[in-house]
Structures are given as structure tokens and as C-alpha cells.
Design a protein around this motif. Structure first.
Motif, short mmCIF file in Angstrom:
data_model
loop_
_atom_site.label_atom_id
_atom_site.label_comp_id
_atom_site.label_asym_id
_atom_site.label_seq_id
_atom_site.Cartn_x
_atom_site.Cartn_y
_atom_site.Cartn_z
N ASN A 107 0.83 -1.21 0.00
CA ASN A 107 0.00 0.00 0.00
C ASN A 107 0.86 1.26 0.00
OD1 ASN A 107 -2.44 -1.42 0.04
ND2 ASN A 107 -2.49 -1.50 2.28
N LEU A 108 1.95 1.23 0.78
CA LEU A 108 2.82 2.40 0.86
C LEU A 108 3.47 2.71 -0.49
CD1 LEU A 108 4.38 4.61 2.37
CD2 LEU A 108 6.06 2.86 3.03
N LEU A 109 3.98 1.67 -1.15
CA LEU A 109 4.64 1.90 -2.43
C LEU A 109 3.67 2.37 -3.50
CD1 LEU A 109 7.29 -0.98 -2.65
CD2 LEU A 109 7.44 1.29 -1.57
N GLU A 110 2.44 1.86 -3.46
CA GLU A 110 1.43 2.34 -4.40
C GLU A 110 1.12 3.82 -4.15
OE1 GLU A 110 0.01 1.55 -7.05
OE2 GLU A 110 0.46 -0.57 -7.30
N GLU A 111 1.18 4.23 -2.90
CA GLU A 111 0.98 5.64 -2.57
C GLU A 111 2.15 6.48 -3.07
OE1 GLU A 111 -0.94 8.90 -1.43
OE2 GLU A 111 -1.80 6.92 -0.99
N LEU A 112 3.35 5.92 -2.96
CA LEU A 112 4.57 6.65 -3.32
C LEU A 112 4.77 6.72 -4.83
CD1 LEU A 112 7.29 7.94 -2.26
CD2 LEU A 112 8.26 5.64 -2.48
N ILE A 113 4.60 5.59 -5.51
CA ILE A 113 4.82 5.52 -6.97
C ILE A 113 3.61 4.84 -7.62
CG2 ILE A 113 7.34 5.61 -6.95
CD1 ILE A 113 7.30 2.50 -7.04
N PRO A 114 2.47 5.50 -7.64
CA PRO A 114 1.24 4.87 -8.15
C PRO A 114 1.39 4.32 -9.57
CG PRO A 114 1.02 7.27 -7.99
CD PRO A 114 2.27 6.92 -7.29
N GLY A 115 0.93 3.07 -9.74
CA GLY A 115 0.98 2.45 -11.05
C GLY A 115 2.32 1.89 -11.45
N GLN A 116 3.32 1.96 -10.56
CA GLN A 116 4.67 1.52 -10.89
C GLN A 116 5.12 0.33 -10.03
OE1 GLN A 116 5.91 6.14 -11.95
NE2 GLN A 116 7.37 4.89 -10.83
N VAL A 117 4.14 -0.32 -9.37
CA VAL A 117 4.44 -1.48 -8.54
C VAL A 117 3.79 -2.72 -9.17
CG1 VAL A 117 4.25 -2.54 -6.26
CG2 VAL A 117 4.46 -0.04 -6.47
N THR A 118 4.59 -3.73 -9.47
CA THR A 118 4.09 -5.00 -9.99
C THR A 118 4.02 -5.98 -8.83
OG1 THR A 118 5.07 -4.63 -12.17
CG2 THR A 118 4.50 -6.91 -11.58
N ASP A 119 2.82 -6.45 -8.53
CA ASP A 119 2.61 -7.37 -7.42
C ASP A 119 2.44 -8.78 -7.97
OD1 ASP A 119 1.99 -8.72 -5.12
OD2 ASP A 119 0.36 -7.39 -4.50
#
Length: 319
Positions: A107-119
Motif C-alpha cells: 500500500n505504501l509503495l502504491e501511494e509513493l509511486i502509483p501504477g509503478q508497482v508490480t505485485d
């Protein structure tokens, strides 16, 4: 995590921070605050944990100042190491066996770099790590990282695992060091960390021996950072290597394997880290008050104690 240690971390370990590091703290603190409001309906900031994370980030940046580098973190915990690296433009991947930590960092990384996290919970293979762009992240669930037949066709510049190595089951430690070595070989990468973890069940020398048993050498070792390399790494010059046949049967295992301080100009990586950290130390212009004022501004309150810290203060108070 690291409750009550913000001041000591800043003054004793970091000994101040640079303007660039302060800007990273600001960016990540804002993401932490926004994420906590969105996910938990409560405004929160991180103090001690975030400052402690900056310590290994400083070392990684000193070792690899080129921001195109890819760092893989095992046991990311709060996720602040990754957040700081991503805020600075590095490529990053991580895994954690604790579900709460995994979800929080996601959740934190999505807040920091939205759309740039591959889960990878949602599909995909570990090999997707090979194509991470700078400033992007891949999140790896534990069941894809821990496998009977792991796909090792992935390559990273650095593996980091902080405050955890001595706390692992011996089989887990063997697995991650073995897998990390294979991940590092194609790029002549390094295993970089600070803090061995709680040593109640496994002393430092036993972890260092496991590194040695699996073919690592010590490129650099100081009180606040350690760098191990696979022994066939091109940069493995001026390193410390323990050879089984050279061990003295009359000397204890602890004396033989406890890692000594190793800061050597004969080691290219040790020389690079030392030089770059000296440059950083010459520019530590931001004070602890500056940092606390920033935390207070984001939080909207001068009371920076977390709920845990308030509880500890209560229990440690007079009877």
C-alpha cells in the motif's frame, strides 16, 4: 519497530543527514502520512524506523551511486528502505514472509509511486524482476520466493537483508544466501546489510561462517555496514576469505569466524564505499531539529511519539 531510537539513530549512527537525504525523508514521510490516512483513517508518520532505514540506503548509494541499479530486499519489514530507494530513482524488488508487512509495504509503495508497482500475487514470475525500470518495484510473495525448485534466472545488483540474518532458521538462512549468490553472479553484485538481528539463538560468527561455507568473501565490514561477495565476483579483490584447511583447531569457532573490521584500499568496493561515505559525511548539514520539525509539520502535531512509544513510556514510568 525501532521505537524510542530516533534520536540515537540520528546522532550516533547517521551523525546528521545531507540535504538530498532530507528531501528523500520528506517525500517518503508524506507518502507514509497519506497512506495511513487512506488505509487506517489515522494520520501517522514514522520516525525511528525511517531514520534507521536511511542508514543502509546511504551505504547502498555509496556503493552504487548509479540510480539504474536494482536492489532486492529480503525481509523488507516496514518497507521504508524500499520507499527511500524508489524515491531516489532506484529499481527495487522485495519479499517478506509476514503478511502484515507485505500488505503495508504494498500500500505504501502504491501511494509513493502509483501504477509503478508490480505485485506477483496477481500473477507473473520471478523473472519479471529482470526488467524492472528505475523508479519501479516488483513485490514478491513468499510462496514464489521460497520454492523447492526456485527459478534462479534473475539478476540483481545488490541483495540486502537487515536485522534478520541471525534470527532465521538455519535452513532459511542457507536458502536465501544460496539463492542470493545465484542472483548476484551475472551482474557481479553484492550482499549488503547493516545489523545482524537478535543474536540470542545464533551468534554473529555462525552467520558469518554460513556466508563462508557458501562461497562468499568479505569485501567490506564496519560497525554500520557489511558487504559480502561471491568469491568468483570480478570485484573480489582485497577480500577476507576463510579457508577450511587453514583453520586452527586450537582456536574457538567464534574467534575464527567472527567477522573483523575490514576497510581496505585493496578492495575496490571497500575503497568506493569509504570514499563516498566520507563525501557524504562532509555534507551533513541537516540537524535533528530540522528533521523533527518536518515530521511535526506533516503530522500536524509536535507530539511525535507513536502509540507503542507512549505505551512503553507508561510501562517504564514510576510505579
Amino acid at each position: 519497530m525501532h521505537e524510542g531510537r530516533a534520536s540515537s539513530t540520528f546522532h550516533e549512527l547517521l551523525r546528521g543527514i545531507t540535504n538530498d537525504e532530507f528531501n528523500l525523508l520528506k517525500t517518503v514521510t508524506r507518502a507514509i502520512k497519506d497512506n495511513s490516512e487512506k488505509q487506517y483513517k489515522k494520520k501517522m508518520v514514522a520516525t525511528g524506523s525511517l531514520l534507521r532505514s536511511l542508514l543502509i540506503v546511504r551505504t547502498l548509494k555509496a556503493l552504487y551511486p548509479e540510480k539504474k541499479r536494482l536492489v532486492f530486499e529480503i525481509g523488507h519489514g516496514s518497507g521504508y528502505v524500499g520507499a527511500l530507494l524508489l524515491a531516489d530513482g532506484y529499481a527495487y524488488a522485495s519479499t517478506d514472509i509476514v503478511q502484515a508487512f507485505y500488505v503495508y509495504q504494498n500500500n505504501l509503495l502504491e501511494e509513493l509511486i502509483p501504477g509503478q508497482v508490480t505485485d506477483l500475487v496477481n500473477g507473473g514470475e520471478l523473472t519479471s524482476i529482470n526488467s524492472i525500470k528505475p523508479g519501479h518495484a516488483v513485490h514478491v510473495p513468499w510462496w514464489k520466493f521460497y520454492s523447492v525448485t526456485p527459478n534462479i534466472n534473475m539478476s540483481v545488483d545488490a541483495v540486502t537483508c537487515n536485522h534478520a540474518l541471525a534470527e532465521m532458521h538455519p535452513n532459511s538462512l542457507h536458502y536465501i544466501l544460496h539463492l542470493a549468490k545465484m542472483m548476484l553472479q551475472k551482474k557481479d553484485g553484492s550482499f549488503v546489510f547493516e545489523g545482524w538481528g537478535d543474536v540470542t539463538n545464533a551468534p554473529i560468527w555462525s552467520v558469518a561462517k554460513k556466508f563462508s561455507d557458501l562461497g562468499y568473501v568479505i569485501a567490506h565490514n564496519n560497525m554500520t555496514e557489511a558487504v559480502y561477495l561471491p568469491e568468483d565476483n570480478k570485484a573480489a579483490q582485497g577480500c577476507i576469505k576463510f579457508v577450511e584447511g587453514e583453520l586452527d583447531a586450537n582456536v574457538s569457532m567464534e574467534e575464527q569466524f567472527h567477522p573483523p573490521i575490514h576497510i581496505s584500499s585493496d578492495s575496490p568496493l571497500s575503497k568506493r564505499i569509504t570514499s563516498n561515505l566520507e563525501s557524504i559525511n562532509d555534507n551533513l548539514s541537516v540537524t535533528y531539529k530540522d528533521v523533527c520539525d518536518m515530521f511535526a509539520s506533516e503530522l500536524g502535531s509536535k507530539d511525535l511519539l507513536s502509540d507503542d512509544e507512549k505505551f512503553f513510556k507508561l510501562t517504564d514510568g514510576p510505579s
